[in-house]
Design a protein around this motif. Structure first.
Motif, PDB file in Angstrom:
ATOM      1  N   THR A   1       0.830  -1.198   0.000  1.00 49.20           N
ATOM      2  CA  THR A   1       0.000   0.000   0.000  1.00 49.20           C
ATOM      3  C   THR A   1       0.871   1.258   0.000  1.00 49.20           C
ATOM      4  N   SER A   2       2.160   1.087   0.204  1.00 48.44           N
ATOM      5  CA  SER A   2       3.113   2.193   0.100  1.00 48.44           C
ATOM      6  C   SER A   2       3.926   1.975  -1.179  1.00 48.44           C
ATOM      7  N   ASP A   3       4.795   2.915  -1.521  1.00 45.24           N
ATOM      8  CA  ASP A   3       5.591   2.784  -2.748  1.00 45.24           C
ATOM      9  C   ASP A   3       6.405   1.500  -2.779  1.00 45.24           C
ATOM     10  N   SER A   4       6.906   1.094  -1.637  1.00 46.32           N
ATOM     11  CA  SER A   4       7.696  -0.123  -1.541  1.00 46.32           C
ATOM     12  C   SER A   4       7.464  -0.733  -0.165  1.00 46.32           C
ATOM     13  N   TRP A   5       7.272  -2.035  -0.122  1.00 50.36           N
ATOM     14  CA  TRP A   5       6.997  -2.739   1.128  1.00 50.36           C
ATOM     15  C   TRP A   5       8.007  -3.865   1.254  1.00 50.36           C
ATOM     16  N   LEU A   6       8.731  -3.886   2.372  1.00 52.78           N
ATOM     17  CA  LEU A   6       9.754  -4.892   2.617  1.00 52.78           C
ATOM     18  C   LEU A   6       9.340  -5.752   3.809  1.00 52.78           C
ATOM     19  N   LEU A   7       9.368  -7.070   3.615  1.00 52.82           N
ATOM     20  CA  LEU A   7       8.941  -8.042   4.624  1.00 52.82           C
ATOM     21  C   LEU A   7       9.982  -9.127   4.818  1.00 52.82           C
ATOM     22  N   ARG A   8      10.119  -9.588   6.045  1.00 51.87           N
ATOM     23  CA  ARG A   8      10.841 -10.824   6.349  1.00 51.87           C
ATOM     24  C   ARG A   8       9.780 -11.880   6.510  1.00 51.87           C
ATOM     25  N   LEU A   9      10.086 -13.120   6.162  1.00 55.34           N
ATOM     26  CA  LEU A   9       9.100 -14.169   6.331  1.00 55.34           C
ATOM     27  C   LEU A   9       9.773 -15.480   6.672  1.00 55.34           C
ATOM     28  N   MET A  10       8.994 -16.336   7.301  1.00 56.55           N
ATOM     29  CA  MET A  10       9.417 -17.714   7.545  1.00 56.55           C
ATOM     30  C   MET A  10       8.172 -18.568   7.595  1.00 56.55           C
ATOM     31  N   SER A  11       8.342 -19.845   7.350  1.00 59.19           N
ATOM     32  CA  SER A  11       7.228 -20.780   7.499  1.00 59.19           C
ATOM     33  C   SER A  11       7.683 -21.947   8.354  1.00 59.19           C
ATOM     34  N   VAL A  12       6.741 -22.462   9.144  1.00 56.27           N
ATOM     35  CA  VAL A  12       6.985 -23.624   9.999  1.00 56.27           C
ATOM     36  C   VAL A  12       5.871 -24.629   9.752  1.00 56.27           C
ATOM     37  N   ASP A  13       6.211 -25.908   9.877  1.00 49.01           N
ATOM     38  CA  ASP A  13       5.228 -26.962   9.691  1.00 49.01           C
ATOM     39  C   ASP A  13       5.503 -28.070  10.688  1.00 49.01           C
ATOM     40  N   GLY A  14       4.759 -29.136  10.577  1.00 50.86           N
ATOM     41  CA  GLY A  14       4.931 -30.267  11.488  1.00 50.86           C
ATOM     42  C   GLY A  14       3.679 -30.473  12.325  1.00 50.86           C
ATOM     43  N   GLU A  15       3.640 -31.607  13.004  1.00 52.85           N
ATOM     44  CA  GLU A  15       2.446 -32.011  13.745  1.00 52.85           C
ATOM     45  C   GLU A  15       2.031 -31.034  14.839  1.00 52.85           C
ATOM     46  N   GLN A  16       2.973 -30.374  15.489  1.00 53.91           N
ATOM     47  CA  GLN A  16       2.640 -29.486  16.605  1.00 53.91           C
ATOM     48  C   GLN A  16       2.769 -27.999  16.271  1.00 53.91           C
ATOM     49  N   ALA A  17       2.939 -27.658  15.007  1.00 55.29           N
ATOM     50  CA  ALA A  17       3.147 -26.252  14.636  1.00 55.29           C
ATOM     51  C   ALA A  17       1.991 -25.361  15.095  1.00 55.29           C
ATOM     52  N   VAL A  18       0.768 -25.761  14.840  1.00 55.18           N
ATOM     53  CA  VAL A  18      -0.385 -24.944  15.228  1.00 55.18           C
ATOM     54  C   VAL A  18      -0.509 -24.878  16.747  1.00 55.18           C
ATOM     55  N   THR A  19      -0.214 -25.982  17.436  1.00 57.80           N
ATOM     56  CA  THR A  19      -0.279 -25.991  18.898  1.00 57.80           C
ATOM     57  C   THR A  19       0.743 -25.024  19.489  1.00 57.80           C
ATOM     58  N   VAL A  20       1.978 -25.068  18.988  1.00 58.89           N
ATOM     59  CA  VAL A  20       3.028 -24.152  19.466  1.00 58.89           C
ATOM     60  C   VAL A  20       2.623 -22.712  19.193  1.00 58.89           C
ATOM     61  N   PHE A  21       2.155 -22.452  18.002  1.00 53.13           N
ATOM     62  CA  PHE A  21       1.741 -21.118  17.602  1.00 53.13           C
ATOM     63  C   PHE A  21       0.609 -20.601  18.502  1.00 53.13           C
ATOM     64  N   SER A  22      -0.408 -21.422  18.717  1.00 50.23           N
ATOM     65  CA  SER A  22      -1.550 -21.031  19.547  1.00 50.23           C
ATOM     66  C   SER A  22      -1.143 -20.798  20.998  1.00 50.23           C
ATOM     67  N   ALA A  23      -0.234 -21.616  21.503  1.00 51.84           N
ATOM     68  CA  ALA A  23       0.202 -21.487  22.885  1.00 51.84           C
ATOM     69  C   ALA A  23       0.901 -20.151  23.142  1.00 51.84           C
ATOM     70  N   MET A  24       1.437 -19.537  22.102  1.00 48.78           N
ATOM     71  CA  MET A  24       2.114 -18.250  22.261  1.00 48.78           C
ATOM     72  C   MET A  24       1.127 -17.086  22.284  1.00 48.78           C
ATOM     73  N   GLY A  25      -0.135 -17.349  22.035  1.00 47.49           N
ATOM     74  CA  GLY A  25      -1.160 -16.331  22.166  1.00 47.49           C
ATOM     75  C   GLY A  25      -1.375 -15.437  20.956  1.00 47.49           C
ATOM     76  N   PHE A  26      -0.811 -15.804  19.805  1.00 46.48           N
ATOM     77  CA  PHE A  26      -1.007 -14.978  18.620  1.00 46.48           C
ATOM     78  C   PHE A  26      -2.457 -15.053  18.164  1.00 46.48           C
ATOM     79  N   GLY A  27      -2.984 -13.932  17.721  1.00 48.42           N
ATOM     80  CA  GLY A  27      -4.342 -13.899  17.192  1.00 48.42           C
ATOM     81  C   GLY A  27      -4.317 -13.866  15.680  1.00 48.42           C
ATOM     82  N   LYS A  28      -5.456 -13.547  15.099  1.00 46.41           N
ATOM     83  CA  LYS A  28      -5.567 -13.508  13.644  1.00 46.41           C
ATOM     84  C   LYS A  28      -5.241 -12.125  13.084  1.00 46.41           C
TER      85      LYS A  28
END
Length: 184
Positions: free
Chosen positions: A91-118
């Motif tokens: 939405t600006s002239d230039s947007w710079l992002l860092r990214l990573m992806s995680v997977d595995g059987e407990q990825a969603v559980t670990v993520f949810s336990a940290m309290g992140f929302g949508k």
């Protein structure tokens, strides 16, 4: 409307050599990278079976998650959970992002336990040093490399969550998982 020749998306990603974690970990670091998007350009990707974490570095952009739109500024993070369509644009002239992806059987559980929302999360400055370490480790196909990449990804998530989450049953599970990763 911007000139089509000026709309660009520049992505640099490093992926784990194997499609899935090759050793039993609660989750695995799948990819890491950096994306630069010019105004008028965006990314639209079919759902993936991983959690994708985006950390705003400079400029601003927007994410479409299901039927809602969110803005992301520097120092904020945003996520796509497994099964969610990826749609984001500058939405600006230039947007710079860092990214990573995680997977595995407990990825969603670990993520949810940290309290992140949508919604976007105020995470502070991006830990560039951790992302660079993850770039090096994710290329290592050995079990030690996968464990190290997992630990670094976990540290990035902890940093995004604002440090150590409060103690509780979920945190104890995560703490035990990190101990097992470190020992093995």
């Amino acid at each position: 409307m911007p000139d089509n020749n000026r709309r660009t998306v520049i992505e640099q990603h490093v992926f784990r050599p194997s499609r899935r974690p090759t050793i039993p970990l609660p989750f695995g670091a799948r990819s890491v990278g950096c994306t630069k998007i010019s105004k008028g350009a965006g990314v639209d990707i079919d759902p993936r079976n991983a959690i994708h974490v985006f950390w705003g570095l400079a400029g601003s952009g927007a994410f479409q998650v299901e039927d809602k739109q969110y803005s992301l500024a520097p120092g904020q993070i945003m996520f796509y959970l497994p099964g969610q369509r990826h749609h984001y644009w500058a939405t600006s002239d230039s947007w710079l992002l860092r990214l990573m992806s995680v997977d595995g059987e407990q990825a969603v559980t670990v993520f949810s336990a940290m309290g992140f929302g949508k919604k976007p999360w105020d995470a502070g400055p991006c830990p560039e040093d951790q992302f660079k370490m993850l770039e090096r480790q994710i290329r290592d196909p050995t079990p030690a490399g996968e464990r190290a990449a997992c630990a670094i990804a976990f540290n990035i998530l902890l940093r995004a969550a604002g440090g150590s989450p409060s103690g509780g049953p979920d945190f104890r599970v995560i703490s035990r998982s990190v101990d097992l990763i470190s020992k093995n």
